[in-house]
Write a protein that holds these residues in place. Structure first.
Motif, PDB file in Angstrom:
ATOM      1  N   ASP A 129      11.499  64.675  15.939  1.00 50.14           N
ATOM      2  CA  ASP A 129      11.375  63.368  14.935  1.00 50.14           C
ATOM      3  C   ASP A 129      12.820  62.538  15.419  1.00 50.14           C
ATOM      4  OD1 ASP A 129      10.846  61.970  12.823  1.00 50.14           O
ATOM      5  OD2 ASP A 129      12.172  63.138  11.349  1.00 50.14           O
ATOM      6  N   HIS A 130      12.437  61.792  16.424  1.00 51.89           N
ATOM      7  CA  HIS A 130      13.438  60.630  16.881  1.00 51.89           C
ATOM      8  C   HIS A 130      12.610  59.349  17.014  1.00 51.89           C
ATOM      9  CE1 HIS A 130      16.965  62.886  17.418  1.00 51.89           C
ATOM     10  NE2 HIS A 130      16.089  64.018  17.766  1.00 51.89           N
ATOM     11  N   LEU A 131      13.162  58.139  16.438  1.00 52.82           N
ATOM     12  CA  LEU A 131      12.721  57.024  16.500  1.00 52.82           C
ATOM     13  C   LEU A 131      12.994  56.268  17.934  1.00 52.82           C
ATOM     14  CD1 LEU A 131      13.496  56.012  12.755  1.00 52.82           C
ATOM     15  CD2 LEU A 131      11.443  57.151  13.692  1.00 52.82           C
ATOM     16  N   MET A 132      13.843  56.564  18.720  1.00 56.82           N
ATOM     17  CA  MET A 132      14.184  56.279  19.981  1.00 56.82           C
ATOM     18  C   MET A 132      14.390  57.450  20.847  1.00 56.82           C
ATOM     19  SD  MET A 132      16.681  53.018  18.816  1.00 56.82           S
ATOM     20  CE  MET A 132      16.478  52.010  20.193  1.00 56.82           C
ATOM     21  N   PRO A 133      14.195  57.123  22.220  1.00 58.02           N
ATOM     22  CA  PRO A 133      14.098  58.214  23.198  1.00 58.02           C
ATOM     23  C   PRO A 133      15.859  58.822  23.184  1.00 58.02           C
ATOM     24  CG  PRO A 133      13.209  56.471  24.271  1.00 58.02           C
ATOM     25  CD  PRO A 133      13.783  55.890  22.986  1.00 58.02           C
ATOM     26  N   ILE A 134      16.003  60.261  23.018  1.00 55.68           N
ATOM     27  CA  ILE A 134      17.219  60.848  23.355  1.00 55.68           C
ATOM     28  C   ILE A 134      17.444  61.408  24.855  1.00 55.68           C
ATOM     29  CG2 ILE A 134      17.302  61.399  20.831  1.00 55.68           C
ATOM     30  CD1 ILE A 134      16.529  64.169  21.576  1.00 55.68           C
ATOM     31  N   GLY A 135      16.555  61.005  25.567  1.00 56.55           N
ATOM     32  CA  GLY A 135      16.615  61.526  27.128  1.00 56.55           C
ATOM     33  C   GLY A 135      15.811  60.456  27.785  1.00 56.55           C
ATOM     34  N   GLY A 136      16.316  60.363  29.224  1.00 57.86           N
ATOM     35  CA  GLY A 136      15.691  59.532  29.944  1.00 57.86           C
ATOM     36  C   GLY A 136      15.988  58.039  29.757  1.00 57.86           C
ATOM     37  N   ASP A 137      14.981  56.956  30.132  1.00 58.53           N
ATOM     38  CA  ASP A 137      15.246  55.573  29.916  1.00 58.53           C
ATOM     39  C   ASP A 137      15.418  55.350  28.296  1.00 58.53           C
ATOM     40  OD1 ASP A 137      15.147  52.950  29.606  1.00 58.53           O
ATOM     41  OD2 ASP A 137      13.068  52.973  30.338  1.00 58.53           O
ATOM     42  N   PRO A 138      16.820  55.012  27.892  1.00 56.81           N
ATOM     43  CA  PRO A 138      16.838  54.693  26.546  1.00 56.81           C
ATOM     44  C   PRO A 138      16.241  53.650  26.050  1.00 56.81           C
ATOM     45  CG  PRO A 138      18.782  53.747  27.827  1.00 56.81           C
ATOM     46  CD  PRO A 138      17.925  54.612  28.731  1.00 56.81           C
ATOM     47  N   ASP A 139      15.475  52.646  26.667  1.00 58.91           N
ATOM     48  CA  ASP A 139      14.628  51.927  26.338  1.00 58.91           C
ATOM     49  C   ASP A 139      12.857  51.962  26.239  1.00 58.91           C
ATOM     50  OD1 ASP A 139      16.590  50.208  25.367  1.00 58.91           O
ATOM     51  OD2 ASP A 139      16.812  49.325  27.524  1.00 58.91           O
ATOM     52  N   GLY A 140      12.781  53.319  26.711  1.00 62.81           N
ATOM     53  CA  GLY A 140      11.362  53.766  27.019  1.00 62.81           C
ATOM     54  C   GLY A 140      10.812  53.942  25.675  1.00 62.81           C
ATOM     55  N   ALA A 188       8.870  55.648  22.626  1.00 59.25           N
ATOM     56  CA  ALA A 188       9.287  56.888  21.349  1.00 59.25           C
ATOM     57  C   ALA A 188       8.171  56.741  20.393  1.00 59.25           C
ATOM     58  CB  ALA A 188      10.819  57.163  21.124  1.00 59.25           C
ATOM     59  N   TYR A 189       7.376  57.938  19.956  1.00 60.65           N
ATOM     60  CA  TYR A 189       6.480  57.544  18.960  1.00 60.65           C
ATOM     61  C   TYR A 189       7.063  58.273  17.600  1.00 60.65           C
ATOM     62  CZ  TYR A 189       3.234  56.395  22.514  1.00 60.65           C
ATOM     63  OH  TYR A 189       2.681  55.824  23.529  1.00 60.65           O
ATOM     64  N   GLU A 190       6.773  57.981  16.486  1.00 63.75           N
ATOM     65  CA  GLU A 190       7.094  58.509  15.081  1.00 63.75           C
ATOM     66  C   GLU A 190       6.326  59.561  14.890  1.00 63.75           C
ATOM     67  OE1 GLU A 190       7.274  59.485  11.462  1.00 63.75           O
ATOM     68  OE2 GLU A 190       5.506  58.684  11.798  1.00 63.75           O
ATOM     69  N   GLY A 191       7.118  60.609  14.707  1.00 61.58           N
ATOM     70  CA  GLY A 191       6.525  62.133  14.773  1.00 61.58           C
ATOM     71  C   GLY A 191       5.533  62.278  13.768  1.00 61.58           C
ATOM     72  N   TRP A 192       5.714  62.210  12.381  1.00 56.78           N
ATOM     73  CA  TRP A 192       4.918  62.324  11.602  1.00 56.78           C
ATOM     74  C   TRP A 192       3.402  61.797  11.655  1.00 56.78           C
ATOM     75  CZ3 TRP A 192       4.316  66.453   8.305  1.00 56.78           C
ATOM     76  CH2 TRP A 192       5.370  67.244   8.141  1.00 56.78           C
ATOM     77  N   THR A 193       3.254  60.522  11.968  1.00 52.98           N
ATOM     78  CA  THR A 193       2.222  59.582  11.977  1.00 52.98           C
ATOM     79  C   THR A 193       1.373  60.257  13.255  1.00 52.98           C
ATOM     80  OG1 THR A 193       3.506  57.571  11.451  1.00 52.98           O
ATOM     81  CG2 THR A 193       1.247  57.207  12.479  1.00 52.98           C
TER      82      THR A 193
END
Length: 291
Positions: free
Chosen positions: A43-54, A56-61
């Motif tokens: 459950d993260h809204l932005m990457p916490i590893g790798g390309d910070p601008d890569g 990232a998908y909303e987890g519950w959806t």
């Protein structure tokens, strides 16, 4: 050590630095492999590893979409940030996923990102979300667990005015498929979170790393359970273990140590990109040798 059930194994596909169809492929493959019992997102809204601008998908959806396209796997978010969504909204979201999955949801929740983790904290500012101090986050989690359970189980509207959350005329309809409610998994290693787990959790997850530290944290959870008169054996011990496709031996050793320490719910973190037939590889290289 008292007799413990055989371990159950699952996979974690962190929904960042990859695409929806890649994750769907892995989950569909895992759904057909009985040795893999559960599957997880984060459950993260932005990457916490790798390309910070890569990506990232909303987890519950994403979880709801995957629930609709699998049939057997238990599934969940490991773990939901209680900072992102008000508890009544989260209860409604989780109920919807439990219904879509026909009762396969394990409800994972925790306090949310550590304040000192800049790659995690930035997502709050980027999405206009408040980032409260740790004591506020822990207290809010404890109240949220109580409210979510009430929304899942109570048959009449209720008001609730706590320290952190205020509801008027709260009512959950429909109810989850699972009764009395989906299993609650609380994730974290801080002592304050462990006290909340002692009160509310059916499963407790620790994010891997040092197995000896995980065992010490598990013993502390035992103590907190005993302090409130709860049998510690009621809480399944879960651990996340990162894997490497090129070098599976360290993960196999970590799995063996974790099982020895009483962790029977093993979540294997799959790095991206996902190789072809990666779920079968996990079963052959990591799960079967550990049983």
């Amino acid at each position: 050590m008292p007799h413990q059930p055989p371990p159950s194994f699952g996979i974690m596909t962190a929904p960042m630095q990859t695409g929806y169809h890649d994750i769907l492929r892995v989950w569909r493959e895992a759904d057909a492999i009985p040795a893999i019992r559960h599957a997880w997102l984060f459950d993260h809204l932005m990457p916490i590893g790798g390309d910070p601008d890569g990506p990232a998908y909303e987890g519950w959806t994403l979880l709801s979409a995957l629930a609709a396209q699998t049939r057997r796997l238990r599934l969940g978010v490991m773990v939901t940030s209680n900072r992102f969504r008000p508890p009544a909204l989260l209860a409604k979201i989780a109920t919807t996923v439990d219904i879509v999955s026909d009762g396969r949801l394990d409800f994972g929740i925790g306090v949310g990102s550590r304040p000192g983790h800049p790659l995690a904290r930035r997502e709050y500012e980027a999405h206009g979300l408040p980032f409260h101090h740790s004591a506020h986050a822990v207290g809010g989690l404890d109240e949220a667990c109580t409210l979510i359970r009430r929304l899942w189980t109570e048959e009449k509207p209720f008001d609730a005015h706590g320290t952190y959350h205020h509801l008027t005329g709260a009512f959950g309809n429909p109810k989850p498929v699972q009764r009395p409610h989906p299993p609650i998994l609380i994730g974290g290693r801080a002592s304050s979170t462990l006290r909340t787990a002692a009160r509310h959790a059916d499963l407790w997850n620790i994010p891997g790393g040092d197995i000896e530290d995980a065992a010490r944290r598990s013993a502390l959870l035992d103590r907190y359970c005993e302090e409130i008169g709860r049998d510690p054996a009621e809480i399944t011990r879960s651990i996340h273990i990162a894997i490497s496709y090129d070098a599976p031996a360290p993960a196999r050793r970590a799995i063996g140590k974790a099982i020895t320490e009483g962790f029977t719910h093993i979540v294997l973190g799959l790095p991206t990109p996902y190789p072809a037939q990666v779920a079968q590889w996990v079963a052959d290289e990591l799960i079967t040798p550990s049983l």
